[in-house]
Design an enzyme around this catalytic site. Structure first.
Site, PDB file in Angstrom:
ATOM      1  CB  CYS A 169      -0.942  -0.002   1.193  1.00 65.49           C
ATOM      2  SG  CYS A 169      -0.228  -0.697   2.683  1.00 65.49           S
TER       3      CYS A 169
ATOM      4  CD  GLN B 112       3.311   2.213   6.498  1.00 63.27           C
ATOM      5  OE1 GLN B 112       4.501   2.288   6.253  1.00 63.27           O
ATOM      6  NE2 GLN B 112       2.634   1.093   6.350  1.00 63.27           N
TER       7      GLN B 112
ATOM      8  NE  ARG C  12       0.487  -0.313  11.660  1.00 60.59           N
ATOM      9  CZ  ARG C  12       0.442  -0.821  10.429  1.00 60.59           C
ATOM     10  NH1 ARG C  12      -0.072  -0.141   9.418  1.00 60.59           N
ATOM     11  NH2 ARG C  12       0.934  -2.033  10.198  1.00 60.59           N
TER      12      ARG C  12
ATOM     13  CG  HIS D  46      -0.657   3.832   4.649  1.00 63.00           C
ATOM     14  ND1 HIS D  46      -1.295   3.489   5.812  1.00 63.00           N
ATOM     15  CD2 HIS D  46      -0.216   2.658   4.122  1.00 63.00           C
ATOM     16  CE1 HIS D  46      -1.254   2.175   5.973  1.00 63.00           C
ATOM     17  NE2 HIS D  46      -0.610   1.651   4.966  1.00 63.00           N
TER      18      HIS D  46
HETATM   19  P1  NAP Z   1      -9.065  -9.885   6.243  1.00 60.99           P
HETATM   20  O1  NAP Z   1      -9.959  -8.715   6.463  1.00 60.99           O
HETATM   21  O2  NAP Z   1      -8.520 -10.582   7.439  1.00 60.99           O
HETATM   22  O3  NAP Z   1      -9.895 -10.967   5.371  1.00 60.99           O
HETATM   23  C1  NAP Z   1      -9.333 -12.182   4.945  1.00 60.99           C
HETATM   24  C2  NAP Z   1     -10.362 -13.307   5.107  1.00 60.99           C
HETATM   25  O4  NAP Z   1     -10.622 -13.574   6.487  1.00 60.99           O
HETATM   26  C3  NAP Z   1     -11.748 -13.046   4.564  1.00 60.99           C
HETATM   27  O5  NAP Z   1     -11.768 -13.205   3.163  1.00 60.99           O
HETATM   28  C4  NAP Z   1     -12.586 -14.083   5.274  1.00 60.99           C
HETATM   29  O6  NAP Z   1     -12.515 -15.327   4.573  1.00 60.99           O
HETATM   30  C5  NAP Z   1     -11.870 -14.258   6.606  1.00 60.99           C
HETATM   31  N1  NAP Z   1     -12.620 -13.720   7.759  1.00 60.99           N
HETATM   32  C6  NAP Z   1     -12.674 -14.303   8.977  1.00 60.99           C
HETATM   33  N2  NAP Z   1     -13.410 -13.579   9.828  1.00 60.99           N
HETATM   34  C7  NAP Z   1     -13.879 -12.521   9.152  1.00 60.99           C
HETATM   35  C8  NAP Z   1     -14.705 -11.432   9.489  1.00 60.99           C
HETATM   36  N3  NAP Z   1     -15.226 -11.275  10.708  1.00 60.99           N
HETATM   37  N4  NAP Z   1     -14.979 -10.486   8.540  1.00 60.99           N
HETATM   38  C9  NAP Z   1     -14.467 -10.610   7.306  1.00 60.99           C
HETATM   39  N5  NAP Z   1     -13.680 -11.632   6.928  1.00 60.99           N
HETATM   40  C10 NAP Z   1     -13.376 -12.597   7.844  1.00 60.99           C
HETATM   41  O7  NAP Z   1      -7.830  -9.544   5.330  1.00 60.99           O
HETATM   42  P2  NAP Z   1      -7.491  -8.158   4.551  1.00 60.99           P
HETATM   43  O8  NAP Z   1      -7.014  -7.142   5.507  1.00 60.99           O
HETATM   44  O9  NAP Z   1      -8.613  -7.840   3.643  1.00 60.99           O
HETATM   45  O10 NAP Z   1      -6.222  -8.612   3.692  1.00 60.99           O
HETATM   46  C11 NAP Z   1      -6.319  -9.557   2.650  1.00 60.99           C
HETATM   47  C12 NAP Z   1      -5.005  -9.635   1.910  1.00 60.99           C
HETATM   48  O11 NAP Z   1      -4.746  -8.402   1.285  1.00 60.99           O
HETATM   49  C13 NAP Z   1      -3.788  -9.891   2.821  1.00 60.99           C
HETATM   50  O12 NAP Z   1      -2.853 -10.716   2.170  1.00 60.99           O
HETATM   51  C14 NAP Z   1      -3.205  -8.549   3.019  1.00 60.99           C
HETATM   52  O13 NAP Z   1      -1.816  -8.594   3.282  1.00 60.99           O
HETATM   53  C15 NAP Z   1      -3.463  -7.934   1.653  1.00 60.99           C
HETATM   54  N6  NAP Z   1      -3.475  -6.486   1.722  1.00 60.99           N
HETATM   55  C16 NAP Z   1      -4.086  -5.906   2.771  1.00 60.99           C
HETATM   56  C17 NAP Z   1      -4.094  -4.546   2.857  1.00 60.99           C
HETATM   57  C18 NAP Z   1      -4.785  -3.907   4.024  1.00 60.99           C
HETATM   58  O14 NAP Z   1      -4.747  -2.725   4.091  1.00 60.99           O
HETATM   59  N7  NAP Z   1      -5.435  -4.613   4.941  1.00 60.99           N
HETATM   60  C19 NAP Z   1      -3.521  -3.770   1.867  1.00 60.99           C
HETATM   61  C20 NAP Z   1      -2.926  -4.389   0.760  1.00 60.99           C
HETATM   62  C21 NAP Z   1      -2.920  -5.762   0.712  1.00 60.99           C
HETATM   63  P3  NAP Z   1     -13.779 -16.286   4.456  1.00 60.99           P
HETATM   64  O15 NAP Z   1     -14.903 -15.481   3.883  1.00 60.99           O
HETATM   65  O16 NAP Z   1     -13.282 -17.331   3.529  1.00 60.99           O
HETATM   66  O17 NAP Z   1     -14.047 -16.753   5.838  1.00 60.99           O
END
Ligand code: NAP
Length: 366
Positions: free
Chosen positions: A135, A162, A262, A269
Site C-alpha cells: 500500500c 501508516q 504506525r 497512509h
Molecule cells: P481480512 O480482512 O482478514 O480478510 C481475509 C479473510 O478472512 C476473509 O476473506 C474471510 O474469509 C476471513 N474472515 C474471517 N473472519 C472474518 C470477518 N469477521 N470479517 C471478514 N472476513 C473474515 O484480510 P485483509 O485485511 O482484507 O487482507 C487480505 C489480503 O490483502 C492480505 O494478504 C493482506 O496482506 C493484503 N493487503 C491488505 C491490505 C490492508 O490494508 N489490509 C492492503 C494491501 C494488501 P472467508 O470469507 O473465507 O471466511
C-alpha cells in the site's frame, strides 16, 4: 462467457473491492463465482444479480475451471493453492491482493496508472500472475509518479505515517478501543497536565487494550511495521526499494529507504518524502510533472489553509484522490525536493489496482 472467481471478498480489502466494483458497475458479461473458506453453501455478496451459493475456496476442481481467479484472502491461502493449481497445468489468470507471489519472476506488481506499459508487455508475453503492491509503495508512486516518468529521481527517503487498517480489521478495532479508553478519562475540570498524567497512566496500565498492536497507538505511535530483517530494516521498509523498482521495471534500481511508522489514523497512509533529483529543475516544472502524471494525484498548494483542508487522513479517507503537498526545494541544495502525501490505503493502496487489473485482463481476453 468468462468464468471469474472471487476469493476473500468479505475481508477488509475484498469488501472495499466489492464496493468499488458495484459502484463502477463492473459485474457484467461474465459468470461470477464467489468462494469461502468458512461458509460453504452460504450466500455471496449482494452484487445486484443472482449468484450461485458460496463455493469451497480449497476445491481445486472448481478453481481450475476458472478463467480468472481474484483473491484478497491473504498470502497463506495463495501459497497453499496457487502451486497446486499450477501443478494441474491451470492456464488461468491469478489476480491477488496479497504479497504471496509479488516478488516472483513470473508475476507483475500492478499499478496501471504508473506501470501500464509493464502490464501490457506482461499480457503480451504470457504472464498470468498480476499482484497488487504494498500500500505505501503504491501510494507513493501514485503521488510522485511524474518524477519517475521523467527519469528525475536519483534516490528517495520515505518517512511514513501508516494507518491502523494496514495491520488488519482487528487492529482498527483495537485503535478505537484505545481511543475510547482514553476518551473515558476526559474531564474538562482537570488541567491539561493532570489529564496527561491520567492518560499516560492509563496507556501504561494493564487494562489498556494492546492485544493486536502490542503497544499503545492512540496517543502514541509505533515505529515498527512487520518483521525484522538482517539489514536492520523492517520488511515494510524493505518493500519500498524492492517493489518500487519491480513496479517501474527499472534496469538500474533506484534506492528507496526510510522508517515506517504506525500512527493512529484509521485507513489513510501518509508519507514525508525527501527526493534527491538527478538534476536541478525549476520548482514549477516539477510541480507540473507531479500534477500531470495521472487523474487522481492532486497538488495541494504549500500554504496552511490548503494543507489543513486537503492534506490529511481526515480529508482523504474514502476517496481515490492522492493529494501531494508541502512541495518545496530543501535547504540541503537545489537538487533536494521535499513533499508530503496522503492516500487511502484500502483504495489505491489495495482494492483499486486489483479492480482495474481485472478489467484490463478481461479486455485482453475479449
Ligand atoms: P481480512 O480482512 O482478514 O480478510 C481475509 C479473510 O478472512 C476473509 O476473506 C474471510 O474469509 C476471513 N474472515 C474471517 N473472519 C472474518 C470477518 N469477521 N470479517 C471478514 N472476513 C473474515 O484480510 P485483509 O485485511 O482484507 O487482507 C487480505 C489480503 O490483502 C492480505 O494478504 C493482506 O496482506 C493484503 N493487503 C491488505 C491490505 C490492508 O490494508 N489490509 C492492503 C494491501 C494488501 P472467508 O470469507 O473465507 O471466511
Amino acid at each position: 462467457m468468462l468464468k471469474i472467481g472471487f476469493i476473500g471478498w468479505r475481508g477488509m480489502v475484498g469488501s472495499v473491492l466489492m464496493e468499488r466494483m458495484i459502484q463502477e458497475r463492473d459485474f457484467h458479461d461474465y459468470e461470477a463465482i464467489f468462494f469461502t473458506t468458512s461458509n460453504i453453501g452460504g450466500k455471496g455478496p449482494d452484487i445486484g444479480m443472482s449468484t450461485p451459493a458460496l463455493q469451497d475456496a480449497y476445491d481445486l476442481d472448481i478453481l481450475a475451471s476458472l478463467d480468472i481467479a481474484v483473491t484478497c484472502q491473504g498470502s497463506d491461502y495463495t501459497k497453499k493453492i496457487y502451486p497446486e493449481l499450477k501443478k494441474r497445468g491451470w492456464k488461468g489468470y491469478w489476480i491477488d491482493a496479497s504479497s504471496g507471489l509479488r516478488m516472483e519472476n513470473d508475476s507483475i506488481i500492478v499499478l496501471d496508472p504508473v506501470n501500464r506499459a509493464v502490464i501490457d508487455n506482461g499480457l503480451k508475453t504470457g504472464i498470468k500472475s498480476y499482484i497488487g503492491g504494498n500500500c505505501t509503495v503504491s501510494l507513493m508512486l501514485m503521488a510522485i509518479g511524474g518524477l519517475f516518468e521523467n527519469n528525475l529521481v536519483e534516490w528517495i527517503t520515505s518517512m511514513t505515517y501508516q494507518a491502523a487498517s494496514g495491520a488488519g480489521a482487528n487492529n482498527m478495532k483495537e485503535l478505537v478501543a484505545q481511543m475510547t479508553a482514553i476518551g473515558a478519562i476526559n474531564n474538562p475540570d482537570l488541567s491539561a497536565v493532570e489529564l496527561d498524567r491520567l492518560i499516560t497512566n492509563e496507556m501504561r496500565g494493564k487494562a489498556f487494550p494492546i492485544e493486536f498492536f502490542g503497544a499503545p497507538l492512540a496517543g502514541s505511535l509505533i515505529p515498527w511495521i512487520d518483521a525484522a530483517l538482517e539489514s536492520g530494516q523492517t520488511k515494510e521498509e524493505w518493500k519500498g526499494y524492492a517493489e518500487t523498482n519491480k513496479i517501474l521495471g527499472t534496469t538500474t534500481p533506484i534506492p528507496v529507504d526510510g522508517i515506517c511508522v504506525r500512527v493512529s489514523a484509521m485507513r489513510c497512509h501518509s508519507q514525508g518524502l525527501t527526493i534527491k533529483l538527478k538534476k536541478d529543475a525549476p520548482l514549477d516544472e516539477l510541480i507540473e510533472m507531479i500534477a500531470g502524471a495521472n487523474d487522481w494525484v492532486k497538488v495541494v498548494p504549500n500554504d496552511k489553509p490548503s494543507t489543513l483542508a486537503g492534506l490529511s487522513p481526515a480529508a482523504v479517507s474514502g476517496t481515490l484522490t492522492v493529494p501531494v503537498g508541502r512541495i518545496r526545494k530543501m535547504k540541503l541544495g537545489p537538487e533536494f525536493l521535499t513533499a508530503f502525501t496522503v492516500g487511502d490505503q484500502l483504495l489505491w493502496g489495495a482494492a483499486e489496482p486489483i479492480r482495474r487489473i481485472l478489467n484490463i485482463v478481461i479486455e485482453h481476453l475479449s
